[in-house]
Design an enzyme around this catalytic site. Structure first.
Site, PDB file in Angstrom:
ATOM      1  N   PHE A 109       0.808  -1.220   0.000  1.00 59.19           N
ATOM      2  CA  PHE A 109       0.000   0.000   0.000  1.00 59.19           C
ATOM      3  C   PHE A 109       0.840   1.268   0.000  1.00 59.19           C
ATOM      4  O   PHE A 109       0.378   2.313  -0.461  1.00 59.19           O
ATOM      5  CB  PHE A 109      -1.000   0.005   1.159  1.00 59.19           C
ATOM      6  CG  PHE A 109      -0.434  -0.420   2.486  1.00 59.19           C
ATOM      7  CD1 PHE A 109       0.314   0.446   3.264  1.00 59.19           C
ATOM      8  CD2 PHE A 109      -0.657  -1.711   2.952  1.00 59.19           C
ATOM      9  CE1 PHE A 109       0.829   0.047   4.484  1.00 59.19           C
ATOM     10  CE2 PHE A 109      -0.157  -2.122   4.177  1.00 59.19           C
ATOM     11  CZ  PHE A 109       0.598  -1.241   4.944  1.00 59.19           C
TER      12      PHE A 109
ATOM     13  N   CYS B  98       1.292   2.917  -3.491  1.00 56.07           N
ATOM     14  CA  CYS B  98       0.163   3.484  -4.235  1.00 56.07           C
ATOM     15  C   CYS B  98      -0.713   4.424  -3.410  1.00 56.07           C
ATOM     16  O   CYS B  98      -1.602   5.078  -3.953  1.00 56.07           O
ATOM     17  CB  CYS B  98      -0.683   2.361  -4.838  1.00 56.07           C
ATOM     18  SG  CYS B  98      -1.317   1.157  -3.643  1.00 56.07           S
ATOM     19  N   HIS B  99      -0.453   4.536  -2.134  1.00 58.02           N
ATOM     20  CA  HIS B  99      -1.306   5.354  -1.255  1.00 58.02           C
ATOM     21  C   HIS B  99      -0.416   6.224  -0.395  1.00 58.02           C
ATOM     22  O   HIS B  99      -0.089   5.822   0.727  1.00 58.02           O
ATOM     23  CB  HIS B  99      -2.178   4.437  -0.393  1.00 58.02           C
ATOM     24  CG  HIS B  99      -3.219   5.150   0.412  1.00 58.02           C
ATOM     25  ND1 HIS B  99      -2.994   5.628   1.675  1.00 58.02           N
ATOM     26  CD2 HIS B  99      -4.500   5.448   0.131  1.00 58.02           C
ATOM     27  CE1 HIS B  99      -4.085   6.179   2.151  1.00 58.02           C
ATOM     28  NE2 HIS B  99      -5.018   6.086   1.226  1.00 58.02           N
ATOM     29  N   PHE B 100       0.062   7.258  -0.776  1.00 57.25           N
ATOM     30  CA  PHE B 100      -0.056   8.027  -2.003  1.00 57.25           C
ATOM     31  C   PHE B 100       1.328   8.182  -2.607  1.00 57.25           C
ATOM     32  O   PHE B 100       2.323   8.097  -1.878  1.00 57.25           O
ATOM     33  CB  PHE B 100      -0.620   9.418  -1.707  1.00 57.25           C
ATOM     34  CG  PHE B 100      -1.995   9.379  -1.080  1.00 57.25           C
ATOM     35  CD1 PHE B 100      -3.128   9.252  -1.872  1.00 57.25           C
ATOM     36  CD2 PHE B 100      -2.156   9.460   0.296  1.00 57.25           C
ATOM     37  CE1 PHE B 100      -4.390   9.235  -1.298  1.00 57.25           C
ATOM     38  CE2 PHE B 100      -3.418   9.440   0.877  1.00 57.25           C
ATOM     39  CZ  PHE B 100      -4.540   9.331   0.080  1.00 57.25           C
TER      40      PHE B 100
ATOM     41  N   VAL C 241       1.369   6.417   3.065  1.00 52.88           N
ATOM     42  CA  VAL C 241       0.716   6.228   4.355  1.00 52.88           C
ATOM     43  C   VAL C 241      -0.171   4.986   4.249  1.00 52.88           C
ATOM     44  O   VAL C 241      -0.760   4.721   3.205  1.00 52.88           O
ATOM     45  CB  VAL C 241      -0.104   7.484   4.761  1.00 52.88           C
ATOM     46  CG1 VAL C 241      -1.185   7.809   3.761  1.00 52.88           C
ATOM     47  CG2 VAL C 241      -0.670   7.347   6.159  1.00 52.88           C
TER      48      VAL C 241
END
Length: 171
Positions: free
Chosen positions: A66, A69-71, A76
């Site tokens: 994650f 891709c986040h962000f 985070v």
């Protein structure tokens, strides 16, 4: 039925495949959606309400899926993944108690986020206090929980509800 009071990653993965508590027990997700590396303790008489508790952990490293891709440029852990881990643990508790069927999150009373899990963190700890379990036609667990990152509480959730159903085709 396995009534151990702690579980390692391999056992949690086995739960996802129906091999820990039996093929008809609630299952954890596997692969990227399994947000737990180990259950440190699980019991049916401890916790804030004297009806059970779970303490579990997730090891954090910058390579977790994650963060990529986040962000972009602002990595985070999504708060919804920490919340889902809490639901995962309530469902696991019901399977540990011997419930049979498919687990589904049913809701939550209140969720608060007061911090974040960043790639430099080392460990997330989930602490759940079981408030009630119902074992009738409806099987349901209700718990309050907190999430800590490196010892600092950053999420809280009240009245996490998970049900276990024999048939989810019309759910």
């Amino acid at each position: 039925m396995n009534k151990a009071n702690s579980f390692n990653k391999e056992e949690l993965i086995a739960c996802g495949h129906g091999k820990l508590f039996g093929p008809n027990s609630p299952r954890l997700p596997v692969d990227n959606m399994l947000m737990i590396d180990r259950i440190i303790t699980i019991n049916d008489n401890g916790g804030e309400f004297g009806k059970g508790e779970i303490v579990a952990e997730l090891d954090i490293n910058p390579d977790l899926w994650f963060f990529g891709c986040h962000f972009i440029s602002d990595p985070v852990m999504p708060g919804c993944l920490g919340l889902d881990a809490m639901w995962q643990l309530v469902g696991f508790y019901l399977g540990w108690e011997g419930a049979e069927g498919k687990g589904r999150a049913l809701g939550v009373g209140e969720v608060k986020f007061t911090g974040q899990v960043l790639p430099g963190a080392k460990k997330v700890t989930y602490k759940l206090n079981i408030k009630r379990t119902i074992h009738r036609k409806l099987v349901m667990g209700i718990a309050d929980a907190i999430l800590e990152v490196d010892g600092r509480q950053i999420y809280s959730a009240t009245d996490l509800k998970v049900g276990v159903f024999s048939d989810t085709s019309t759910f």
